[in-house]
Design a protein around this motif. Structure first.
Motif, short mmCIF file in Angstrom:
data_model
loop_
_atom_site.label_atom_id
_atom_site.label_comp_id
_atom_site.label_asym_id
_atom_site.label_seq_id
_atom_site.Cartn_x
_atom_site.Cartn_y
_atom_site.Cartn_z
N PRO A 106 -11.01 -7.65 -4.22
CA PRO A 106 -10.82 -8.48 -3.01
C PRO A 106 -9.35 -8.51 -2.62
O PRO A 106 -8.47 -8.38 -3.48
CB PRO A 106 -11.31 -9.85 -3.46
N ALA A 107 -9.10 -8.65 -1.35
CA ALA A 107 -7.71 -8.52 -0.88
C ALA A 107 -7.42 -9.47 0.26
O ALA A 107 -8.32 -10.05 0.88
CB ALA A 107 -7.44 -7.08 -0.45
N LEU A 108 -6.14 -9.60 0.53
CA LEU A 108 -5.63 -10.40 1.65
C LEU A 108 -4.71 -9.50 2.47
O LEU A 108 -3.87 -8.80 1.90
CB LEU A 108 -4.87 -11.61 1.13
N SER A 109 -4.87 -9.49 3.79
CA SER A 109 -4.01 -8.72 4.67
C SER A 109 -3.21 -9.66 5.56
O SER A 109 -3.78 -10.58 6.14
CB SER A 109 -4.82 -7.75 5.52
N VAL A 110 -1.93 -9.41 5.67
CA VAL A 110 -1.04 -10.20 6.52
C VAL A 110 -0.44 -9.26 7.56
O VAL A 110 0.12 -8.21 7.22
CB VAL A 110 0.09 -10.86 5.70
N ALA A 152 -0.56 -10.73 -7.06
CA ALA A 152 -1.13 -9.49 -6.52
C ALA A 152 -1.12 -8.38 -7.57
O ALA A 152 -0.14 -8.20 -8.28
CB ALA A 152 -0.36 -9.04 -5.28
N ARG A 153 -2.23 -7.67 -7.67
CA ARG A 153 -2.32 -6.54 -8.60
C ARG A 153 -1.83 -5.25 -7.98
O ARG A 153 -1.58 -4.27 -8.68
CB ARG A 153 -3.77 -6.38 -9.08
N GLY A 154 -1.67 -5.26 -6.68
CA GLY A 154 -1.14 -4.11 -5.97
C GLY A 154 -0.89 -4.49 -4.53
O GLY A 154 -1.62 -5.32 -3.97
N ILE A 155 0.15 -3.91 -3.93
CA ILE A 155 0.49 -4.23 -2.54
C ILE A 155 0.74 -2.92 -1.78
O ILE A 155 1.38 -2.00 -2.30
CB ILE A 155 1.75 -5.12 -2.45
N GLN A 156 0.23 -2.89 -0.57
CA GLN A 156 0.46 -1.76 0.32
C GLN A 156 1.07 -2.28 1.62
O GLN A 156 0.56 -3.23 2.20
CB GLN A 156 -0.87 -1.05 0.61
N VAL A 188 0.59 -5.87 5.79
CA VAL A 188 0.79 -5.90 4.35
C VAL A 188 -0.53 -6.29 3.70
O VAL A 188 -1.12 -7.32 4.06
CB VAL A 188 1.88 -6.93 3.96
N THR A 189 -1.02 -5.47 2.78
CA THR A 189 -2.31 -5.72 2.13
C THR A 189 -2.09 -5.87 0.63
O THR A 189 -1.43 -5.03 0.01
CB THR A 189 -3.29 -4.57 2.40
N LYS A 222 -0.98 -13.16 11.32
CA LYS A 222 -2.42 -13.14 11.13
C LYS A 222 -2.74 -12.86 9.67
O LYS A 222 -2.17 -11.93 9.08
CB LYS A 222 -3.06 -12.07 12.03
N VAL A 223 -3.62 -13.66 9.09
CA VAL A 223 -4.03 -13.48 7.70
C VAL A 223 -5.54 -13.23 7.68
O VAL A 223 -6.31 -14.04 8.21
CB VAL A 223 -3.67 -14.71 6.84
N ASP A 224 -5.96 -12.13 7.08
CA ASP A 224 -7.37 -11.76 6.99
C ASP A 224 -7.78 -11.63 5.53
O ASP A 224 -7.07 -11.01 4.73
CB ASP A 224 -7.63 -10.43 7.70
#
Length: 247
Positions: A106-110, A152-156, A188-189, A222-224
């Protein structure tokens, strides 16, 4: 005795002629420099922008070829290294920590964006300056730092995976990340616990300050939440480059 330095009529005429001659020289020099064009649209600046974009595209192509070669090398290494199962598990853990292997969950995108071109100040706020209406390096860094803080376990960022040596840098209104150039909006994810990630974003003083500009001038925020995302492993060079003293 030395004279008192009085200016004669001939001297005045000579100085006047010299001033007009100097003015003419300045006009000619300016014309030759501008070549009759609008200096604000200097072709050399346009060429520089084109060159930067070409280099960015070339770097993207090189990243893809490097990733393919690294994948082949890693496959050969796993087949021929003669390591034990425990060593393979340890190596896998190190690759995850280094960001060189993919991570899913699962992830969060900003998403951050510049204010609209016709942005006006909200009631009660001063009229904006140019710097108030664009995304800055500190804004992106604040988001990345908060997401790391949230576990976060990883960021893109955009389409590139971050590692410990990644530098998020903005030049003007563009982002330069690992040799490639991006324009807003910036995405940013982060893969991790979405509740913890959202809480870290809300607790960041730098992001709280950014939110004031969102409210005052319409900067994008925006946060998704995303159910399942797979971030690719970092495929670029991991060599450290640093300045050396010239002997």
């Amino acid at each position: 005795m030395r004279g008192g330095g009085r200016v004669t009529g001939g001297t005045v005429r000579f100085l006047t002629a010299a001033v007009f001659a100097l003015a003419g020289l300045i006009f000619v020099t300016s014309f030759n420099t501008a070549k009759g064009t609008n200096i604000r649209q200097d072709a050399s600046m346009l060429k520089l922008s084109d060159l930067i974009q070409q280099r960015s595209t070339k770097n993207a192509d090189l990243d893809e070829s490097t990733a393919a070669v690294r994948s082949d090398v890693d496959a050969l290494a796993r087949r021929d290294d003669g390591s034990t199962k425990a060593e393979d598990i340890r190596l896998g853990a190190l690759e995850k920590a280094a960001g060189t292997s993919k991570v899913s969950g699962p992830a969060l995108s900003v998403t951050l964006n510049d204010a609209p071109p016709n942005a006006q100040a909200a009631p009660g706020y001063p009229e904006p300056q140019a710097n108030d209406l664009v995304i800055h390096q500190q804004d992106l860094q604040a988001v990345v730092n908060a997401l790391w803080q949230g576990g976060a376990r990883g960021i893109q960022v955009m389409d590139q995976r971050l590692i410990s040596t990644s530098a998020v840098r903005c030049v003007g209104n563009t982002l330069i990340l690992q040799g490639r150039v991006y324009s807003p909006p910036y995405k940013v994810t982060a893969v991790g616990n979405r509740g913890a990630l959202k809480k870290a974003l809300a607790a960041s003083p730098a992001i709280q300050n950014y939110q004031l500009y969102v409210k005052a001038y319409g900067l994008g925020w925006k946060v998704d939440e995303r159910e399942a995302v797979t971030l690719p492993g970092y495929s670029g060079t991991v060599d450290l480059h640093y300045a050396k003293r010239v002997e």
